[in-house]
Write a protein that holds these residues in place. Structure first.
Motif, mmCIF file in Angstrom:
data_model
loop_
_atom_site.group_PDB
_atom_site.id
_atom_site.type_symbol
_atom_site.label_atom_id
_atom_site.label_comp_id
_atom_site.label_asym_id
_atom_site.label_seq_id
_atom_site.Cartn_x
_atom_site.Cartn_y
_atom_site.Cartn_z
ATOM 1 N N HIS A 1 0.838 -1.210 0.000
ATOM 2 C CA HIS A 1 0.000 0.000 0.000
ATOM 3 C C HIS A 1 0.872 1.259 0.000
ATOM 4 C CE1 HIS A 1 -3.246 2.750 0.860
ATOM 5 N NE2 HIS A 1 -2.712 3.090 2.015
ATOM 6 N N CYS A 2 1.865 1.287 0.873
ATOM 7 C CA CYS A 2 2.762 2.446 0.935
ATOM 8 C C CYS A 2 3.593 2.557 -0.336
ATOM 9 C CB CYS A 2 3.669 2.347 2.161
ATOM 10 S SG CYS A 2 2.788 2.460 3.746
ATOM 11 N N TYR A 3 3.959 1.428 -0.920
ATOM 12 C CA TYR A 3 4.698 1.438 -2.183
ATOM 13 C C TYR A 3 3.872 2.080 -3.290
ATOM 14 C CZ TYR A 3 6.805 -0.444 -6.480
ATOM 15 O OH TYR A 3 7.351 -0.587 -7.728
ATOM 16 N N ARG A 4 2.590 1.774 -3.339
ATOM 17 C CA ARG A 4 1.738 2.418 -4.347
ATOM 18 C C ARG A 4 1.688 3.932 -4.120
ATOM 19 N NH1 ARG A 4 -2.004 -2.252 -3.502
ATOM 20 N NH2 ARG A 4 -1.979 -3.521 -5.418
ATOM 21 N N MET A 5 1.638 4.335 -2.886
ATOM 22 C CA MET A 5 1.584 5.764 -2.579
ATOM 23 C C MET A 5 2.891 6.468 -2.921
ATOM 24 S SD MET A 5 -1.338 6.959 -1.281
ATOM 25 C CE MET A 5 -0.790 8.411 -0.369
ATOM 26 N N LEU A 6 4.029 5.800 -2.677
ATOM 27 C CA LEU A 6 5.330 6.462 -2.737
ATOM 28 C C LEU A 6 6.188 6.030 -3.927
ATOM 29 C CD1 LEU A 6 6.161 6.119 1.067
ATOM 30 C CD2 LEU A 6 5.203 8.120 -0.092
ATOM 31 N N ALA A 7 5.872 4.871 -4.532
ATOM 32 C CA ALA A 7 6.590 4.335 -5.702
ATOM 33 C C ALA A 7 8.047 3.987 -5.397
ATOM 34 C CB ALA A 7 6.524 5.293 -6.889
ATOM 35 N N SER A 8 8.359 3.773 -4.137
ATOM 36 C CA SER A 8 9.722 3.434 -3.733
ATOM 37 C C SER A 8 9.672 2.310 -2.708
ATOM 38 C CB SER A 8 10.420 4.656 -3.130
ATOM 39 O OG SER A 8 11.595 4.274 -2.431
ATOM 40 N N GLU B 1 -2.641 -4.914 -12.926
ATOM 41 C CA GLU B 1 -3.103 -3.578 -13.310
ATOM 42 C C GLU B 1 -2.943 -2.553 -12.194
ATOM 43 O OE1 GLU B 1 -7.876 -3.809 -12.266
ATOM 44 O OE2 GLU B 1 -7.227 -3.687 -14.350
ATOM 45 N N THR B 2 -2.755 -3.013 -10.946
ATOM 46 C CA THR B 2 -2.623 -2.078 -9.829
ATOM 47 C C THR B 2 -1.201 -1.990 -9.290
ATOM 48 O OG1 THR B 2 -3.097 -3.706 -8.077
ATOM 49 C CG2 THR B 2 -4.986 -2.624 -9.143
ATOM 50 N N ILE B 3 -0.239 -2.628 -9.985
ATOM 51 C CA ILE B 3 1.125 -2.619 -9.465
ATOM 52 C C ILE B 3 2.167 -2.419 -10.555
ATOM 53 C CG2 ILE B 3 1.684 -5.085 -9.649
ATOM 54 C CD1 ILE B 3 2.275 -2.881 -6.519
ATOM 55 N N GLU B 4 1.801 -2.503 -11.832
ATOM 56 C CA GLU B 4 2.812 -2.366 -12.877
ATOM 57 C C GLU B 4 3.399 -0.955 -12.861
ATOM 58 O OE1 GLU B 4 1.816 -2.849 -16.909
ATOM 59 O OE2 GLU B 4 0.202 -1.408 -16.919
ATOM 60 N N LEU B 5 4.575 -0.816 -13.434
ATOM 61 C CA LEU B 5 5.330 0.428 -13.328
ATOM 62 C C LEU B 5 4.571 1.621 -13.899
ATOM 63 C CD1 LEU B 5 8.920 -0.832 -14.243
ATOM 64 C CD2 LEU B 5 7.988 -0.367 -11.965
ATOM 65 N N LEU C 1 2.092 2.806 -11.364
ATOM 66 C CA LEU C 1 2.772 3.474 -10.248
ATOM 67 C C LEU C 1 3.220 4.869 -10.632
ATOM 68 C CD1 LEU C 1 3.537 2.309 -7.379
ATOM 69 C CD2 LEU C 1 2.715 0.628 -9.012
ATOM 70 N N ALA C 2 3.797 5.002 -11.828
ATOM 71 C CA ALA C 2 4.287 6.307 -12.266
ATOM 72 C C ALA C 2 3.137 7.289 -12.474
ATOM 73 C CB ALA C 2 5.096 6.145 -13.548
ATOM 74 N N PRO D 1 11.495 -1.092 -8.534
ATOM 75 C CA PRO D 1 10.645 -2.255 -8.804
ATOM 76 C C PRO D 1 10.214 -2.946 -7.514
ATOM 77 C CG PRO D 1 12.923 -2.851 -9.108
ATOM 78 C CD PRO D 1 12.921 -1.378 -8.779
ATOM 79 N N TYR D 2 9.234 -3.858 -7.652
ATOM 80 C CA TYR D 2 8.758 -4.636 -6.505
ATOM 81 C C TYR D 2 8.774 -6.116 -6.895
ATOM 82 C CZ TYR D 2 6.423 -4.988 -1.980
ATOM 83 O OH TYR D 2 6.138 -5.221 -0.646
#
Length: 323
Positions: free
Chosen positions: A34-41, A130-134, A137-138, A106-107
């Motif tokens: 969840h935080c990765y989606r918010m921050l992309a890192s 569809e909710t995690i590809e780069l 995220l970008a 990446p994740y």
């Protein structure tokens, strides 16, 4: 608050720090995503989860049992991310390539697979491509933070507007307005229909192209590498602000890269996309050392985009430092 809820609130963390850790640790991976989606890192998400657990521990006596522990932690994590973004000066106003998102990382799919609905947590959301590809995220990084949080909560986690309003301390009409604007921005970057935003799991065709990509590098076969790429191929290398586009430009660069030494590649997946982990044995060396991750995007049977990352996350992918 009912008497039962009050009792739950007073007892759920009554076992002290060890009981608190045992109860909250089960949510670590999904909170991290969840935080990765918010921050992309990946690394910033790790820091955000640590801060989430710290805030939750400090606020444990305020948990009244009127919501699930999972939902309570998600609210805290969302606000931790909003605070992080508020302190950060970075903001995209448009997104054209990953070169504009230097903080993007990446994740590993092996960690995404840790999140799956359990019998006692049926609301857990499986991490779909569809909710995690780069690209997703970008594109999220273009949204103002509260719009970003709203869209993730509604369209990824499936929260009702009332729950989002409570988490963000706002009104249902404000949530609906933010969601409408966020969806319009995402559609402008990724296509008007969610089904168009990305494909599903890596296909047999994508896996076959990944095998050819690996073979071309290990044999130093530039002709094979070119034959599986689109004429419009583009390559980015976050955090470097470089963008290479078109085979005419990339072809000579690729030939030079293949001559840098002896390559060994390992197939893996990141963000539900085919990925190659590269190890290079430089001239004069005796060991193949972790060098880069190439995340591939495939369209119409050709590699159309390669996003290259450094080796820092090899351990998270379960990959050794050397071969």
């Amino acid at each position: 608050m009912t008497e039962t809820a009050a009792a739950v609130g007073s007892n759920v963390f009554a076992g002290g720090e060890s009981a608190f850790a045992a109860l909250t640790e089960r949510y670590r991976r999904e909170l991290h995503i969840h935080c990765y989606r918010m921050l992309a890192s990946f690394d910033e998400a790790e820091d955000a989860v640590q801060e989430t657990f710290l805030r939750a521990w400090r606020a444990r006596e305020t948990f009244d049992g009127s919501s699930l522990v999972r939902a309570w932690l998600y609210r805290i994590a969302t606000n931790v991310c909003l605070d992080t973004l508020r302190r950060s000066a970075r903001r995209l106003t448009a997104f054209h390539s990953f070169a504009e998102v230097p903080w993007l990382t990446p994740y590993p799919d092996r960690l995404l697979d840790e999140v799956a609905p359990a019998h006692d947590e049926p609301d857990t959301v499986v991490v779909e491509r569809e909710t995690i590809e780069l690209a997703f995220l970008a594109a999220l990084q273009v949204l103002p933070p509260r719009q970003r949080a709203t869209l993730i909560a509604r369209d990824v986690l499936g929260w009702p507007a009332s729950e989002i309003a409570s988490a963000l301390d706002t009104s249902v009409p404000a949530v609906n307005s933010a969601l409408q604007r966020a969806r319009a921005t995402m559609s402008a970057h990724l296509g008007p229909r969610r089904a168009d935003w990305s494909a599903g799991e890596p296909t047999a065709e994508e896996r076959a192209l990944l095998d050819k990509f690996i073979d071309a590098h290990e044999r130093g076969d530039a002709a094979l590498a070119v034959s599986i790429a689109s004429e419009e191929l583009r390559i980015t290398m976050p955090p470097a602000p470089m963008l290479f586009q078109g085979l005419e430009t990339i072809g000579p660069l690729l030939q030079n890269a293949l001559r840098e030494g002896d390559w060994r590649l390992v197939a893996t997946t990141a963000n539900r996309m085919p990925t190659a982990a590269s190890y290079l044995r430089a001239p004069g060396d005796t060991i193949h050392r972790a060098f880069k991750l190439d995340v591939l995007r495939v369209v119409d049977g050709k590699i159309t985009e390669i996003t290259t990352f450094g080796p820092a996350l090899f351990p998270q992918f379960g990959l050794p430092a050397t071969l």
